[in-house]
Enzyme design. Structure first.
Site, PDB file in Angstrom:
ATOM      1  CE  LYS A 162      -3.956   1.996   2.523  1.00 21.53           C
ATOM      2  NZ  LYS A 162      -4.816   1.939   3.719  1.00 21.53           N
ATOM      3  CB  SER A 199      -8.253   3.820   2.509  1.00 19.52           C
ATOM      4  OG  SER A 199      -7.376   3.205   3.447  1.00 19.52           O
ATOM      5  CB  SER A 242      -8.602   1.045   5.426  1.00 19.00           C
ATOM      6  OG  SER A 242      -9.250   2.242   5.135  1.00 19.00           O
TER       7      SER A 242
HETATM    8  N1  GLN Z   1     -13.400   4.414   5.673  1.00 18.46           N
HETATM    9  C1  GLN Z   1     -12.871   4.926   6.907  1.00 18.46           C
HETATM   10  C2  GLN Z   1     -12.494   6.366   6.736  1.00 18.46           C
HETATM   11  O1  GLN Z   1     -12.737   6.897   5.716  1.00 18.46           O
HETATM   12  C3  GLN Z   1     -11.707   4.113   7.341  1.00 18.46           C
HETATM   13  C4  GLN Z   1     -10.471   4.390   6.594  1.00 18.46           C
HETATM   14  C5  GLN Z   1      -9.314   3.587   7.077  1.00 18.46           C
HETATM   15  O2  GLN Z   1      -9.473   2.592   7.785  1.00 18.46           O
HETATM   16  N2  GLN Z   1      -8.134   4.058   6.752  1.00 18.46           N
HETATM   17  O3  GLN Z   1     -12.003   6.976   7.605  1.00 18.46           O
END
Ligand code: GLN
Length: 494
Positions: free
Chosen positions: A78, A158, A182
């Site tokens: 990532k 994400s 995410s």
């Molecule tokens: N979807 C969540 C957010 O937008 C979690 C994102 C994540 O875990 N990095 O904050």
């Protein structure tokens, strides 16, 4: 014979050791698949020269019988992990050209175990999002399509690039980070296995910070056994991260086949949220039936503060983000939009460097931290967070694991929720509580939706008990059947 890039990590490791496959061939197969899969936009940067050089070194060790745990295994990282000498962007314009002079601990461990870097996977900008549509480098496309419908779907976020890359067979595994879901949510939406370990299990050193008290590194893989191998190789104490846990790392791979006989599986009644699709509810029941079939027992548990988890998260995460992102000022590194006046330079740099969602989070974060609102929002959220964590402590007196859906929906179409931030935030309703409580969570593919899209089930465990998650995940996987690597998109794509 299965194409090398479609092997599981364990199968590939075996073939490499048997010398029926070379690391070079395996890496080439992945690089070719990546080249063909440009339409998925799963990578921000592909590193073919580095990959082939890594593979060559791996082949030399394999030839000498000196293979390490991940010798010659090609991975996607990532693009939130800093990789020395390789651009690390966080999918943001503000770090668009950033080449870190140091390596994150997690990736350092992977290279020390012999793994090969294929490239840096796309993500939501600064890991903020649930659909991978906020990346400054364009959205990632899910390799899956709805049956009879060729619209492009999101891979979740994400860590959408990592999930899509594993699902499409572009790599044998990938790293991710999970601040509010995410890893688990994109795993669910792409039919892959994803684990967010306990907070503190993996070092955060060298990972671009989003919300430091919630961020946790983890992995994606095609099956539970592969995920266990990868987590074992990434976890462990690190003096460079003061929140990393000083605990030995169990051999997670050895725990995968331990079974669930006699375990008590908690079903939290508060997770039956209003409007939950019938097919998600049915999948959840099916998952419990499978675990019972494997010798576990179901118990009803209560997590009374569940409804407050999302609002709490969306105060704490933006608060920490606004503070973490203050460092991007155009002075020390990253993008600079120069101006004679320093304050104007800050403003211009940050306006040009941050996308809309990131700016929204910085605004929310600075608001809830500002004098006058701090007590009403931030402090209150911290108190509720403690209550949410206590719910789990109480629940784990009555059960050993918790079973729940991973996400309230299957993959949705691109653009479908883009103008609906609340709808998007709701995707995290089942994942966020584990981050607030610091607990480990595993998402395992468990079935297909009516539209033939993958759906995941989530297992939550006691702190540092990832081993039991793997064992239970394996029982679900065994009964759900392995998901095909989704090269379906080759047929479906226009
Ligand atoms: N979807 C969540 C957010 O937008 C979690 C994102 C994540 O875990 N990095 O904050």
């Amino acid at each position: 014979m299965t194409a090398a890039n479609l092997l599981t990590l364990a199968q590939a490791a075996k073939a490499l050791r048997a010398r029926s496959l070379s690391a070079r061939e395996l890496t080439r197969a992945c690089l070719d698949a990546i080249a063909k899969a440009g339409a998925l936009n799963a990578f921000v940067t592909v590193t073919p020269e580095r990959a082939l050089a890594d593979a060559e070194r791996a082949d030399a060790r394999l030839a000498k019988g000196e293979a390490r745990a991940l010798e010659g295994i090609p991975l996607a990282i990532k693009d939130l992990f800093c990789t020395q000498g390789v651009k690390s962007t966080a999918a943001s314009r503000i770090l668009g050209e950033f080449v870190p002079p140091y390596e994150s601990t997690v990736t350092e461990k992977l290279w020390a175990a012999g793994a090969t870097l294929l490239g840096k996977a796309n993500l939501d900008e600064f890991a903020m999002g649930s659909s991978n549509e906020t990346s400054a480098f364009g959205p990632v496309v899910n390799p899956w399509r709805r049956q009879g419908d060729n619209r492009k779907l999101v891979p979740g976020g994400s860590s959408g690039g990592s999930a899509a890359a594993v699902a499409a067979g572009l790599c044998l595994g990938a790293t991710g980070t999970d601040t509010g879901g995410s890893i688990r949510q994109p795993a669910s939406l792409t039919g892959t296995v994803g684990i967010k370990p306990t907070y503190g299990r993996c070092s955060r050193y060298g990972i671009v910070a989003f919300a430091s008290s919630l961020d946790q590194a983890g992995v994606f893989a095609r099956d539970v056994a592969d995920a266990a191998i990868l987590l074992r190789e990434t976890a462990g104490h690190d003096a460079r991260d003061s929140t990393s846990a000083k605990l030995p790392v169990p051999d997670f791979a050895a725990a995968v086949e331990a079974g669930v006989k006699g375990l008590r599986i908690g079903i939290p009644k508060e997770y039956r949220v209003e409007g939950m699709p019938a097919e998600i509810e049915a999948l959840w029941r099916q998952g419990m039936a499978w675990l019972k079939d494997a010798g576990a027992q179901a118990v009803d548990v209560s997590l009374p503060h569940t409804a407050m988890a999302l609002p709490t998260y969306y105060i704490i995460a933006p608060a920490e983000a606004s503070s973490n992102l203050a460092r991007y000022d155009g002075v020390r590194y990253g993008l600079r939009v120069a101006d004679d006046d320093l304050v104007t330079q800050y403003e211009k740099t940050r306006a040009a460097g941050f996308g809309k969602e990131v700016r929204r989070r910085v605004l929310i974060g600075t608001y809830v931290l500002s004098a006058g609102y701090y007590d009403a929002y931030y402090l209150k959220a911290q108190k509720v967070r403690a209550l949410i964590a206590r719910d789990f402590v109480d629940a784990f007196k009555a059960c050993d694991l918790i079973l729940a859906p991973t996400a309230p929906n299957a993959a949705f179409a691109m653009g479908e929720k883009a103008d609906d931030p609340i709808g998007m935030y709701l995707n995290d309703v089942f994942t966020v509580p584990a981050n607030l409580a610091g607990l480990p969570g595993l998402s395992v593919p468990a079935g297909l939706s009516a539209e033939a899209l993958p759906l995941g089930l989530q297992l939550l465990g006691r702190p540092f008990d990832e081993a039991t998650l793997f064992a239970a995940g394996r029982e679900i996987e065994r009964r759900a059947g392995l998901f095909p690597v989704s090269d379906r998109w080759w047929e479906a794509a226009p």
